[in-house]
Design an enzyme around this catalytic site. Structure first.
Site, PDB file in Angstrom:
ATOM      1  CD  GLU A   1      -9.500  -0.446  -9.692  1.00 24.05           C
ATOM      2  OE1 GLU A   1      -8.912  -0.387  -8.589  1.00 24.05           O
ATOM      3  OE2 GLU A   1     -10.328  -1.335  -9.972  1.00 24.05           O
TER       4      GLU A   1
ATOM      5  CE  LYS B   1      -8.475  -0.394  -4.735  1.00 23.63           C
ATOM      6  NZ  LYS B   1      -7.869  -0.851  -6.010  1.00 23.63           N
TER       7      LYS B   1
ATOM      8  CB  ALA C   1      -5.106  -4.109  -0.643  1.00 26.59           C
ATOM      9  N   GLY C   2      -2.446  -3.468  -2.330  1.00 27.26           N
ATOM     10  CA  GLY C   2      -1.233  -2.651  -2.266  1.00 27.26           C
ATOM     11  C   GLY C   2      -1.641  -1.279  -2.750  1.00 27.26           C
TER      12      GLY C   2
ATOM     13  CE  LYS D   1      -3.470  11.631  -7.297  1.00 28.48           C
ATOM     14  NZ  LYS D   1      -2.759  12.450  -8.222  1.00 28.48           N
TER      15      LYS D   1
ATOM     16  CE  LYS E   1      -0.581   4.551 -13.460  1.00 29.07           C
ATOM     17  NZ  LYS E   1      -0.008   3.281 -12.940  1.00 29.07           N
ATOM     18  CG  LEU E   2      -5.936  11.969 -18.962  1.00 28.63           C
ATOM     19  CD1 LEU E   2      -6.819  10.977 -19.716  1.00 28.63           C
ATOM     20  CD2 LEU E   2      -6.721  13.272 -18.733  1.00 28.63           C
ATOM     21  CG  ASP E   3       0.161  10.693 -15.879  1.00 27.01           C
ATOM     22  OD1 ASP E   3      -0.886  10.280 -15.331  1.00 27.01           O
ATOM     23  OD2 ASP E   3       1.291  10.243 -15.588  1.00 27.01           O
TER      24      ASP E   3
ATOM     25  NE  ARG F   1       0.945 -11.501  -9.166  1.00 21.28           N
ATOM     26  CZ  ARG F   1      -0.242 -12.038  -8.950  1.00 21.28           C
ATOM     27  NH1 ARG F   1      -0.572 -13.181  -9.513  1.00 21.28           N
ATOM     28  NH2 ARG F   1      -1.120 -11.434  -8.164  1.00 21.28           N
TER      29      ARG F   1
ATOM     30  N   GLY G   1      -8.848  -3.832  -9.922  1.00 23.47           N
ATOM     31  CA  GLY G   1      -7.892  -3.456  -8.874  1.00 23.47           C
ATOM     32  C   GLY G   1      -6.779  -2.572  -9.409  1.00 23.47           C
TER      33      GLY G   1
HETATM   34  P1  GDP Z   1      -4.514   0.915  -5.823  1.00 27.26           P
HETATM   35  O1  GDP Z   1      -4.273  -0.504  -5.430  1.00 27.26           O
HETATM   36  O2  GDP Z   1      -5.837   1.105  -6.473  1.00 27.26           O
HETATM   37  O3  GDP Z   1      -4.295   1.890  -4.705  1.00 27.26           O
HETATM   38  O4  GDP Z   1      -3.418   1.248  -6.951  1.00 27.26           O
HETATM   39  P2  GDP Z   1      -1.862   0.851  -6.894  1.00 27.26           P
HETATM   40  O5  GDP Z   1      -1.181   1.697  -5.905  1.00 27.26           O
HETATM   41  O6  GDP Z   1      -1.705  -0.622  -6.774  1.00 27.26           O
HETATM   42  O7  GDP Z   1      -1.415   1.192  -8.383  1.00 27.26           O
HETATM   43  C1  GDP Z   1      -1.552   2.478  -8.904  1.00 27.26           C
HETATM   44  C2  GDP Z   1      -0.153   2.948  -9.363  1.00 27.26           C
HETATM   45  O8  GDP Z   1      -0.292   4.092 -10.176  1.00 27.26           O
HETATM   46  C3  GDP Z   1       0.719   3.401  -8.192  1.00 27.26           C
HETATM   47  O9  GDP Z   1       2.057   3.147  -8.524  1.00 27.26           O
HETATM   48  C4  GDP Z   1       0.464   4.909  -8.121  1.00 27.26           C
HETATM   49  O10 GDP Z   1       1.542   5.630  -7.541  1.00 27.26           O
HETATM   50  C5  GDP Z   1       0.325   5.231  -9.575  1.00 27.26           C
HETATM   51  N1  GDP Z   1      -0.559   6.359  -9.896  1.00 27.26           N
HETATM   52  C6  GDP Z   1      -1.743   6.704  -9.328  1.00 27.26           C
HETATM   53  N2  GDP Z   1      -2.297   7.730  -9.988  1.00 27.26           N
HETATM   54  C7  GDP Z   1      -1.464   8.033 -11.006  1.00 27.26           C
HETATM   55  C8  GDP Z   1      -1.508   8.976 -12.075  1.00 27.26           C
HETATM   56  O11 GDP Z   1      -2.441   9.742 -12.238  1.00 27.26           O
HETATM   57  N3  GDP Z   1      -0.460   8.974 -12.951  1.00 27.26           N
HETATM   58  C9  GDP Z   1       0.593   8.115 -12.830  1.00 27.26           C
HETATM   59  N4  GDP Z   1       1.557   8.180 -13.734  1.00 27.26           N
HETATM   60  N5  GDP Z   1       0.675   7.222 -11.831  1.00 27.26           N
HETATM   61  C10 GDP Z   1      -0.362   7.164 -10.950  1.00 27.26           C
HETATM   62  P1  IMO Z   2      -5.631  -3.527  -4.727  1.00 31.60           P
HETATM   63  O1  IMO Z   2      -6.439  -3.201  -3.493  1.00 31.60           O
HETATM   64  C1  IMO Z   2      -5.123  -6.154  -8.159  1.00 31.60           C
HETATM   65  C2  IMO Z   2      -6.093 -10.380  -7.581  1.00 31.60           C
HETATM   66  C3  IMO Z   2      -4.959 -11.387  -7.633  1.00 31.60           C
HETATM   67  C4  IMO Z   2      -5.704 -12.593  -8.191  1.00 31.60           C
HETATM   68  C5  IMO Z   2      -7.069 -12.487  -7.510  1.00 31.60           C
HETATM   69  C6  IMO Z   2      -7.205 -13.346  -6.254  1.00 31.60           C
HETATM   70  O2  IMO Z   2      -4.220  -3.137  -4.634  1.00 31.60           O
HETATM   71  O3  IMO Z   2      -6.329  -3.015  -5.945  1.00 31.60           O
HETATM   72  P2  IMO Z   2      -6.268 -13.107  -3.775  1.00 31.60           P
HETATM   73  O4  IMO Z   2      -4.857 -13.040  -3.275  1.00 31.60           O
HETATM   74  O5  IMO Z   2      -7.101 -11.938  -3.412  1.00 31.60           O
HETATM   75  O6  IMO Z   2      -6.945 -14.399  -3.446  1.00 31.60           O
HETATM   76  O7  IMO Z   2      -6.108 -13.119  -5.382  1.00 31.60           O
HETATM   77  O8  IMO Z   2      -7.229 -11.125  -7.166  1.00 31.60           O
HETATM   78  N1  IMO Z   2      -5.914  -9.273  -6.608  1.00 31.60           N
HETATM   79  C7  IMO Z   2      -5.625  -8.022  -6.949  1.00 31.60           C
HETATM   80  N2  IMO Z   2      -5.358  -7.474  -8.154  1.00 31.60           N
HETATM   81  N3  IMO Z   2      -5.164  -5.377  -7.066  1.00 31.60           N
HETATM   82  C8  IMO Z   2      -5.461  -5.895  -5.860  1.00 31.60           C
HETATM   83  O9  IMO Z   2      -5.637  -5.131  -4.750  1.00 31.60           O
HETATM   84  C9  IMO Z   2      -5.660  -7.284  -5.749  1.00 31.60           C
HETATM   85  N4  IMO Z   2      -5.945  -8.122  -4.720  1.00 31.60           N
HETATM   86  C10 IMO Z   2      -6.106  -9.334  -5.268  1.00 31.60           C
HETATM   87  O10 IMO Z   2      -3.933 -10.947  -8.489  1.00 31.60           O
HETATM   88  O11 IMO Z   2      -5.910 -12.419  -9.567  1.00 31.60           O
HETATM   89 MG    MG Z   3      -2.881  -2.027  -5.720  1.00 31.59          MG
END
Ligand code: GDP
Ligand code: IMO
Ligand code: MG
Length: 432
Positions: free
Chosen positions: A14, A16, A39-40, A18, A332-334, A304, A12
């Site tokens: 990763e 997604k 999800a966030g 963006k 996030k290669l940067d 967290r 998670g």
């Molecule tokens: P998601 O749940 O897979 O959509 O990912 P999140 O939004 O939870 O976490 C990814 C974090 O990395 C976010 O704060 C993004 O703004 C940031 N992010 C995404 N791509 C890049 C990148 O290429 N470089 C940097 N520095 N930050 C990135």
């Molecule tokens: P996005 O979509 C990262 C993790 C929680 C916990 C486990 C179970 O932003 O990538 P849950 O509340 O689903 O029962 O928790 O899964 N988890 C995530 N970790 N990104 C997420 O979503 C997650 N959604 C759940 O931290 O380990």
């Molecule tokens: Mg997320």
């Protein structure tokens, strides 16, 4: 017409959000098909950050319609709050841009309460859930006693369902966990109000999807969580309660497997995990802290600190297999700029035996010692690079090494959180 599934290849977060935002101008529909507001998904446009929990990340592109499919679990309070904010910011003007499946199951107050109560009671063995009620909601769905979005529009049936389920839930909350009960009368009144407010968005999303495909439109499916949080393919029981792999699109959105054209696996250039469970390449010392600070690795949902470590090719190869990845996006290669050296785990040693494959059991994953290859790093800030050729030699070699270790081409490279900080090497949507 072309369909692309964007799926998390690790644990998670990763990036997604963006990538989905970046691709969404090419898609008429963006579809969430599983998970909920655990999800966030972060999108950064013109310096402004938006974190989406339920609404698909196509919402910031004005021409995209966003579906929340039947496989998603929906907390009405969270969804309404998110939609309100999007309306206030002028992003969501027409309810037709968000279509919510009437078949999606509702996350109700007893689900969030039970999620928290169980985690509290589990102490040392807690999963580290997001506390959003995801697990308890999917349990009720599978037990065939869930309450669904469309039920909000049927007062008589809704009342009966709430009364029926409340008895069971309150028994568990009060007798087993010594928590307060949920008042079914108050919940019923609230639920009627949710129904009134959500009605303009409720739709038969399978029909919307089918129509779009028939009309030759491009559709982008937005995965949540990641492959190793999948209920079947992840590090069980340290997983979420839905299938996260690309195949979940079929059931969770209502599309046949024959109609999927491209599956793009989203990975960071390193690895993170939030919550409990094994993480073979985790770095708990200085290096992990350096990655956490450089990558601002704090959860988008719970805040967290994320656990950090090197990229794991064993993990990515498994993701390539179980998702049928046709492409990779490396984000996030940067964040790796300035690292004197960079490592990738290419295999594990489990009980002294070398393996290239992700182990079958939790115990083996817990014991897995990564075997690393080490590469020279690069100093340059790469955030302004927009072509593969612009990257430093060592960054290009790193990407090429990932391709050869995973045997999947890297189509997209993200070099910053901003929308346009993206390098496209191949288009996931086939040319029309
Ligand atoms: P998601 O749940 O897979 O959509 O990912 P999140 O939004 O939870 O976490 C990814 C974090 O990395 C976010 O704060 C993004 O703004 C940031 N992010 C995404 N791509 C890049 C990148 O290429 N470089 C940097 N520095 N930050 C990135
Ligand atoms: P996005 O979509 C990262 C993790 C929680 C916990 C486990 C179970 O932003 O990538 P849950 O509340 O689903 O029962 O928790 O899964 N988890 C995530 N970790 N990104 C997420 O979503 C997650 N959604 C759940 O931290 O380990
Ligand atoms: Mg997320």
């Amino acid at each position: 017409m072309s369909t692309v599934v964007a799926v998390g290849a690790q644990w998670g977060d990763e990036g997604k959000g963006k990538i989905v935002d970046w691709l969404s101008p090419q898609a008429q529909l963006v579809v969430r098909y599983h998970g909920g507001n655990n999800a966030g998904h972060t999108v950064v446009v013109e310096g402004e950050q938006t974190i989406l929990h339920v609404t698909p990340a196509g919402i910031l592109n004005p021409d995209t319609v966003n579906l929340i499919g039947p496989g998603v679990v929906v907390d009405p309070v969270v969804l309404l709050g998110e939609l309100d904010k999007l309306k206030q910011r002028g992003i969501l003007r027409d309810p037709a841009r968000v279509r919510l499946s009437g078949r999606a199951h509702l996350i109700l107050p007893w689900h969030t309460a039970l999620d928290k109560a169980r985690e509290e009671a589990a102490r040392g063995r807690a999963i580290g859930t997001t506390g959003r009620g995801i697990g308890p909601t999917y349990e009720d769905k599978v037990a065939r006693r869930g309450i669904r979005v469309a039920d909000l529009l049927q007062p008589k049936d809704l009342r009966a369902a709430i009364d029926r389920v409340a008895k069971l839930k309150n028994f568990e909350l009060v007798e087993f966990y010594s928590w307060d009960p949920i008042d079914p009368d108050a919940l019923y009144e609230q639920a009627l109000e949710w129904g009134r407010q959500l009605e303009p968005y409720i739709d038969h999303t399978e029909r919307v999807l089918e129509r779009a495909l028939r009309e030759g439109k491009n559709v982008l499916f937005e995965g949540a969580q990641g492959t190793f949080l999948d209920i079947d393919h992840g590090t069980y029981p340290y997983v979420t309660s839905s299938n996260c792999v690309a195949g979940a699109v079929c059931a969770g959105a209502g599309i046949g497997p024959t109609r999927i054209d491209c599956v793009i696996g989203i990975s960071k250039a390193y690895t993170t995990r939030v919550g409990g469970g094994p993480f073979p390449t985790e770095e708990t010392g200085e290096l992990g802290e350096r990655l956490r600070q450089a990558g601002a690795e704090f959860g988008a949902t719970t805040g967290r600190p994320r656990r950090c470590g090197w990229l794991d090719a064993v993990v990515l190869r498994e993701a390539a297999t179980v998702n049928g990845l046709t492409q990779l996006a490396i984000n996030k290669l940067d964040v790796l700029s300035g690292m004197p050296e960079i490592k990738i785990a290419t295999a594990y040693r489990v009980k002294g035996k070398l393996t290239q494959e992700f182990p079958m059991t939790l115990g083996e994953v817990e014991q897995a010692e990564p075997v690393y290859e080490t590469y020279p790093g690069w100093e340059e800030n790469i955030t302004d690079c927009r072509r593969f050729e612009d990257l430093p030699d060592n960054a290009r070699s790193y990407i090429e090494r990932i391709e050869s270790l995973v045997d999947v081409p890297v189509a997209l490279i993200s070099v910053g959180a901003a929308r346009d900080a993206t390098i496209t090497r191949a288009e996931p949507f086939a040319p029309r």
